[in-house]
Design an enzyme around this catalytic site. Structure first.
Site, PDB file in Angstrom:
ATOM      1  N   TYR A  65      10.815   9.130   1.356  1.00 56.40           N
ATOM      2  CA  TYR A  65      10.881   8.015   0.399  1.00 56.40           C
ATOM      3  C   TYR A  65      11.562   8.383  -0.925  1.00 56.40           C
ATOM      4  O   TYR A  65      11.715   7.511  -1.784  1.00 56.40           O
ATOM      5  CB  TYR A  65       9.461   7.483   0.128  1.00 56.40           C
ATOM      6  CG  TYR A  65       8.814   6.885   1.364  1.00 56.40           C
ATOM      7  CD1 TYR A  65       9.296   5.695   1.913  1.00 56.40           C
ATOM      8  CD2 TYR A  65       7.742   7.511   2.005  1.00 56.40           C
ATOM      9  CE1 TYR A  65       8.725   5.144   3.056  1.00 56.40           C
ATOM     10  CE2 TYR A  65       7.160   6.964   3.140  1.00 56.40           C
ATOM     11  CZ  TYR A  65       7.660   5.784   3.661  1.00 56.40           C
ATOM     12  OH  TYR A  65       7.093   5.227   4.788  1.00 56.40           O
ATOM     13  N   ASN A  73       8.057  -5.585  -0.863  1.00 58.73           N
ATOM     14  CA  ASN A  73       7.931  -4.463   0.068  1.00 58.73           C
ATOM     15  C   ASN A  73       6.460  -4.412   0.445  1.00 58.73           C
ATOM     16  O   ASN A  73       5.643  -3.845  -0.276  1.00 58.73           O
ATOM     17  CB  ASN A  73       8.379  -3.143  -0.562  1.00 58.73           C
ATOM     18  CG  ASN A  73       8.365  -2.004   0.456  1.00 58.73           C
ATOM     19  OD1 ASN A  73       7.796  -2.143   1.532  1.00 58.73           O
ATOM     20  ND2 ASN A  73       8.994  -0.887   0.110  1.00 58.73           N
ATOM     21  N   ALA A  95       3.093  -0.906   4.820  1.00 54.38           N
ATOM     22  CA  ALA A  95       2.481  -0.897   6.166  1.00 54.38           C
ATOM     23  C   ALA A  95       2.003  -2.275   6.594  1.00 54.38           C
ATOM     24  O   ALA A  95       1.953  -2.579   7.799  1.00 54.38           O
ATOM     25  CB  ALA A  95       1.325   0.102   6.196  1.00 54.38           C
ATOM     26  N   ARG A 114       4.716  10.839  -2.527  1.00 53.95           N
ATOM     27  CA  ARG A 114       4.401  10.522  -1.144  1.00 53.95           C
ATOM     28  C   ARG A 114       5.610  10.837  -0.255  1.00 53.95           C
ATOM     29  O   ARG A 114       6.640  10.188  -0.359  1.00 53.95           O
ATOM     30  CB  ARG A 114       4.097   9.030  -1.067  1.00 53.95           C
ATOM     31  CG  ARG A 114       3.999   8.484   0.313  1.00 53.95           C
ATOM     32  CD  ARG A 114       4.100   6.974   0.302  1.00 53.95           C
ATOM     33  NE  ARG A 114       3.870   6.478   1.629  1.00 53.95           N
ATOM     34  CZ  ARG A 114       4.218   5.286   2.049  1.00 53.95           C
ATOM     35  NH1 ARG A 114       4.805   4.435   1.221  1.00 53.95           N
ATOM     36  NH2 ARG A 114       3.990   4.922   3.273  1.00 53.95           N
ATOM     37  N   ARG A 171      12.547   4.375  12.874  1.00 57.69           N
ATOM     38  CA  ARG A 171      11.439   5.327  12.760  1.00 57.69           C
ATOM     39  C   ARG A 171      10.487   5.179  13.965  1.00 57.69           C
ATOM     40  O   ARG A 171      10.938   4.905  15.066  1.00 57.69           O
ATOM     41  CB  ARG A 171      10.747   5.101  11.411  1.00 57.69           C
ATOM     42  CG  ARG A 171      11.710   5.328  10.231  1.00 57.69           C
ATOM     43  CD  ARG A 171      11.050   5.069   8.908  1.00 57.69           C
ATOM     44  NE  ARG A 171       9.925   5.964   8.698  1.00 57.69           N
ATOM     45  CZ  ARG A 171       9.014   5.809   7.725  1.00 57.69           C
ATOM     46  NH1 ARG A 171       9.139   4.801   6.870  1.00 57.69           N
ATOM     47  NH2 ARG A 171       8.026   6.648   7.613  1.00 57.69           N
ATOM     48  N   HIS A 187      12.660  -2.782   2.382  1.00 52.25           N
ATOM     49  CA  HIS A 187      12.100  -1.487   2.782  1.00 52.25           C
ATOM     50  C   HIS A 187      13.036  -0.387   2.303  1.00 52.25           C
ATOM     51  O   HIS A 187      14.259  -0.507   2.436  1.00 52.25           O
ATOM     52  CB  HIS A 187      11.940  -1.402   4.301  1.00 52.25           C
ATOM     53  CG  HIS A 187      11.000  -2.441   4.820  1.00 52.25           C
ATOM     54  ND1 HIS A 187       9.641  -2.354   4.671  1.00 52.25           N
ATOM     55  CD2 HIS A 187      11.236  -3.628   5.435  1.00 52.25           C
ATOM     56  CE1 HIS A 187       9.076  -3.426   5.177  1.00 52.25           C
ATOM     57  NE2 HIS A 187      10.023  -4.227   5.642  1.00 52.25           N
ATOM     58  N   GLU A 202      12.632  -9.513   1.758  1.00 50.72           N
ATOM     59  CA  GLU A 202      11.834  -8.412   2.304  1.00 50.72           C
ATOM     60  C   GLU A 202      12.615  -7.126   2.115  1.00 50.72           C
ATOM     61  O   GLU A 202      13.788  -7.047   2.480  1.00 50.72           O
ATOM     62  CB  GLU A 202      11.586  -8.662   3.798  1.00 50.72           C
ATOM     63  CG  GLU A 202      10.752  -7.561   4.436  1.00 50.72           C
ATOM     64  CD  GLU A 202      10.776  -7.613   5.953  1.00 50.72           C
ATOM     65  OE1 GLU A 202      11.294  -8.598   6.524  1.00 50.72           O
ATOM     66  OE2 GLU A 202      10.298  -6.637   6.554  1.00 50.72           O
ATOM     67  N   PRO A 245       0.791  -1.228   0.000  1.00 53.24           N
ATOM     68  CA  PRO A 245       0.000   0.000   0.000  1.00 53.24           C
ATOM     69  C   PRO A 245       0.826   1.281   0.000  1.00 53.24           C
ATOM     70  O   PRO A 245       1.830   1.371   0.705  1.00 53.24           O
ATOM     71  CB  PRO A 245      -0.845  -0.096   1.281  1.00 53.24           C
ATOM     72  CG  PRO A 245      -0.183  -1.135   2.107  1.00 53.24           C
ATOM     73  CD  PRO A 245       0.491  -2.071   1.161  1.00 53.24           C
ATOM     74  N   ASN A 246       0.373   2.213  -0.797  1.00 54.64           N
ATOM     75  CA  ASN A 246       0.928   3.566  -0.914  1.00 54.64           C
ATOM     76  C   ASN A 246       2.216   3.651  -1.728  1.00 54.64           C
ATOM     77  O   ASN A 246       2.696   4.748  -2.010  1.00 54.64           O
ATOM     78  CB  ASN A 246       1.149   4.217   0.480  1.00 54.64           C
ATOM     79  CG  ASN A 246      -0.141   4.310   1.266  1.00 54.64           C
ATOM     80  OD1 ASN A 246      -1.113   4.904   0.783  1.00 54.64           O
ATOM     81  ND2 ASN A 246      -0.196   3.727   2.443  1.00 54.64           N
TER      82      ASN A 246
HETATM   83  C1  DQA Z   1       8.225   0.987   4.013  1.00 51.22           C
HETATM   84  C2  DQA Z   1       8.271   1.168   5.534  1.00 51.22           C
HETATM   85  C3  DQA Z   1       6.902   0.946   6.124  1.00 51.22           C
HETATM   86  O1  DQA Z   1       6.955   1.138   7.544  1.00 51.22           O
HETATM   87  C4  DQA Z   1       5.909   1.934   5.566  1.00 51.22           C
HETATM   88  O2  DQA Z   1       4.614   1.682   6.073  1.00 51.22           O
HETATM   89  C5  DQA Z   1       5.909   1.977   4.088  1.00 51.22           C
HETATM   90  C6  DQA Z   1       7.176   1.878   3.376  1.00 51.22           C
HETATM   91  C7  DQA Z   1       9.578   1.332   3.348  1.00 51.22           C
HETATM   92  O3  DQA Z   1       9.757   0.953   2.203  1.00 51.22           O
HETATM   93  O4  DQA Z   1      10.422   1.976   3.969  1.00 51.22           O
HETATM   94  O5  DQA Z   1       4.874   2.185   3.459  1.00 51.22           O
HETATM   95  O6  DQA Z   1       7.939  -0.374   3.732  1.00 51.22           O
END
Ligand code: DQA
Length: 152
Positions: free
Chosen positions: A24, A75, A78, A19, A108, A101, A99, A11-12
């Site tokens: 990011y 990735n 959330a 964003r 964070r 990020h 995995e 998501p997002n």
């Molecule tokens: C994320 C880190 C997550 O905590 C966050 O909710 C994201 C992006 C990252 O790529 O740093 O949406 O996965």
């Protein structure tokens, strides 16, 4: 081609570039796809690049990747911190899952330290921004060439 790798974004991530660019970065999801296509081509990997904001769709993408692919770069965004369904899907596939990020969630907010995936994935990359995708592709390529589920 040495393998078919599914890059799956949660998501997002489709809003990448717009964003919170201070966190990011300003590369868009579509620009990231082009970069990953280039990197995977150099490594002789076939790439599937997918994103959804919907938990169940991500579960389906992971299942399909497990059926048709040789590796996953996930990735889960959330959902990393909340989703038993995504954890169970990852545990159910028997190809390597990296995995990834962009940021380092542990550095964070404290709620990002909760991670439901960390003990079911093969490897993890965090905090390298967009360049982390290149590292993940190189890592998966090495695993596939060695014919194993981890490097070493
Ligand atoms: C994320 C880190 C997550 O905590 C966050 O909710 C994201 C992006 C990252 O790529 O740093 O949406 O996965």
């Amino acid at each position: 081609m040495t393998g078919r790798v599914f890059v799956i974004g949660g998501p997002n991530l489709g809003r990448l570039g717009r964003r919170q660019p201070e966190i990011y970065g300003d590369t868009t999801w579509s620009e990231l796809e082009s970069l990953c296509l280039g990197w995977s081509g150099e490594l002789g990997l076939e790439l599937e690049f997918l994103q959804s904001d919907v938990e169940g769709e991500l579960v389906g993408m992971i299942h399909n990747a497990g059926d048709d692919g040789d590796g996953i770069i996930l990735n889960a965004a959330a959902y990393t911190h909340t989703s038993v369904a995504i954890r169970d899907a990852v545990a159910a596939v028997d190809i390597p899952v990296v995995e990834l990020h962009l940021t380092n969630p542990d550095a964070r907010e404290t709620f990002r330290r909760e991670n439901l995936l960390t003990d079911v994935v093969t490897a993890g990359i965090r905090g390298f921004g967009i360049g982390g995708y290149r590292l993940a592709l190189v890592g998966i390529s090495a695993m596939l060439k060695a014919g194993q589920n981890s490097i070493g």
